[in-house]
Design an enzyme around this catalytic site. Structure first.
Site, PDB file in Angstrom:
ATOM      1  CG  ASN A  53      -0.266   0.171   2.529  1.00  8.68           C
ATOM      2  OD1 ASN A  53       0.960   0.101   2.626  1.00  8.68           O
ATOM      3  ND2 ASN A  53      -1.045   0.383   3.585  1.00  8.68           N
TER       4      ASN A  53
ATOM      5  CB  THR B 180       6.163   6.332  -1.032  1.00  7.07           C
ATOM      6  OG1 THR B 180       6.315   7.687  -1.466  1.00  7.07           O
ATOM      7  CG2 THR B 180       5.188   6.301   0.145  1.00  7.07           C
TER       8      THR B 180
ATOM      9  CB  ALA C   7       1.915  -6.285   4.576  1.00  2.00           C
TER      10      ALA C   7
ATOM     11  CE1 TYR D  83       5.638  -4.730  14.353  1.00  4.35           C
ATOM     12  CE2 TYR D  83       7.141  -5.650  15.981  1.00  4.35           C
ATOM     13  CZ  TYR D  83       6.706  -5.554  14.676  1.00  4.35           C
ATOM     14  OH  TYR D  83       7.316  -6.292  13.702  1.00  4.35           O
TER      15      TYR D  83
ATOM     16  CB  ILE E 251      22.210  -1.551  11.645  1.00  3.06           C
ATOM     17  CG1 ILE E 251      22.585  -2.511  12.789  1.00  3.06           C
ATOM     18  CG2 ILE E 251      23.203  -1.672  10.497  1.00  3.06           C
ATOM     19  CD1 ILE E 251      22.653  -3.974  12.390  1.00  3.06           C
TER      20      ILE E 251
ATOM     21  CB  ILE F  19      23.185   4.995  22.490  1.00  5.74           C
ATOM     22  CG1 ILE F  19      24.100   4.440  21.397  1.00  5.74           C
ATOM     23  CG2 ILE F  19      22.654   3.853  23.358  1.00  5.74           C
ATOM     24  CD1 ILE F  19      25.314   3.691  21.921  1.00  5.74           C
ATOM     25  CG  PHE F  20      17.078   6.609  22.252  1.00  5.54           C
ATOM     26  CD1 PHE F  20      16.598   7.835  22.662  1.00  5.54           C
ATOM     27  CD2 PHE F  20      17.275   6.389  20.896  1.00  5.54           C
ATOM     28  CE1 PHE F  20      16.295   8.830  21.738  1.00  5.54           C
ATOM     29  CE2 PHE F  20      16.978   7.365  19.963  1.00  5.54           C
ATOM     30  CZ  PHE F  20      16.489   8.591  20.382  1.00  5.54           C
TER      31      PHE F  20
END
Length: 315
Positions: free
Chosen positions: A36, A43, A86, A153, A194, A209-210
């Protein structure tokens, strides 16, 4: 493999999907790429990912959404294999907007499975994630490890796995779920560590870096992921870890990229982000035993390959 074999790759214009399409076309498969072109990232990048395949007579590009059941019914006729890549990606993105990953990753997968029942699909290969594990009981993760996701997620991917399992048990649809562990390589998403670190290193700019850099990840090179998908067409059912099999701290990852690129970048630290897993590490024994698969590319070799590719893109 008969010349008539046909596969759908959902999310085929993305990072992993485009590599999988390349492999399938090289083996003579007829391939439908369903994407999509969601603007989660460029995109234009996705269009470039599949641009070379447009000249291949065995390749068809369809712009569409896995949430569109009417479209799916039009596409599935004569299809042998579904590679469901997807997804609404991004652990951190899901923390800010939990509805979209649910709609795409859970409901979208359910749409695909339901449609697959109406056609003579040989195998449904689902791209799952190590994010289904979440809270750590022990390391390395094997497939019997408790699944306790720490992000929306991860929850959405686990729901999709359960749908695959139930459709197999209740309806006889052959399904397999491959739990990817942090995939990297050419064409990788620009929001992954990365990619971010390498871009910064090549520009000699600061790498952020978190957290304190002690979190660890099991990184898996994209070629190994593609190989697992190809094997999964004919072997295995249920869930399988597909990981590099070795962990590296985020700090060591940054240091390795700085070393490989010969960069003068410094490292800065920022506050840890909610939803990130502390550690991931795959036990691949089930995949080795049942799929005869094992990772072939080490993290050091993979980073060198990726850096070389990044440099070639900037020439």
């Amino acid at each position: 493999m008969s010349k008539e074999s046909k596969a759908i790759v959902t999310g085929g214009a993305g990072f992993i999907g485009s590599h999988l399409i390349e492999k399938l076309l090289s083996k003579g498969y007829e391939v439908i790429c369903l994407d999509n072109f969601d603007p989660y990232y460029s995109t234009q990048t996705k269009k470039r990912n599949v641009e070379l395949y447009l000249k291949n007579d065995n390749f068809t590009l369809v712009k569409g959404d896995i949430r569109d059941i009417v479209l799916l019914k039009d596409l599935f006729c004569g299809v042998d294999y579904i590679f469901h890549q997807a997804a609404q990606a991004g652990v951190r993105t899901s923390v800010d907007n939990p509805m979209k990953p649910h709609e795409v990753n859970a409901t979208g997968t359910l749409n695909l499975l339901k449609t697959a029942l109406d056609f003579d699909i040989k195998k449904f290969i689902f791209a799952s994630s190590s994010s289904v594990y979440g809270q750590i009981s022990y390391l390395p993760f094997d497939e019997q490890h408790p699944t306790f996701p720490v992000s929306p997620y991860g929850v959405s991917k686990l729901m999709a796995e359960h749908y695959c399992r139930v459709f197999s048990e209740l309806y006889g649809l052959k399904t397999i779920s491959l739990r990817y562990f942090t995939v990297y390589g050419p064409r990788m998403r620009p929001d992954l560590a990365i990619s971010i670190f390498t871009k910064a290193a090549l520009q000699n700019s600061s790498i952020t870096i978190f957290g304190d850099g002690s979190k660890t990840r099991d990184f898996t090179y994209v070629d190994d992921i593609v190989d697992a998908n190809m094997i999964a067409m004919h072997k295995g059912k249920g869930e399988y870890n597909i990981g590099g099999g070795h962990s590296i701290s985020i700090m060591d990852l940054a240091d390795t990229i700085i070393s490989v690129t010969g960069s003068t970048s410094d490292i800065v630290f920022k506050e840890c982000i909610k939803g990130d897993a502390e550690h991931t590490l795959a036990n691949n024994e089930k995949a080795k035993r049942e799929l005869d698969w094992k990772p072939m590319v080490t993290i050091n070799d993979g980073i060198r390959k990726y850096v070389d590719w990044m440099i070639s893109q900037n020439k």
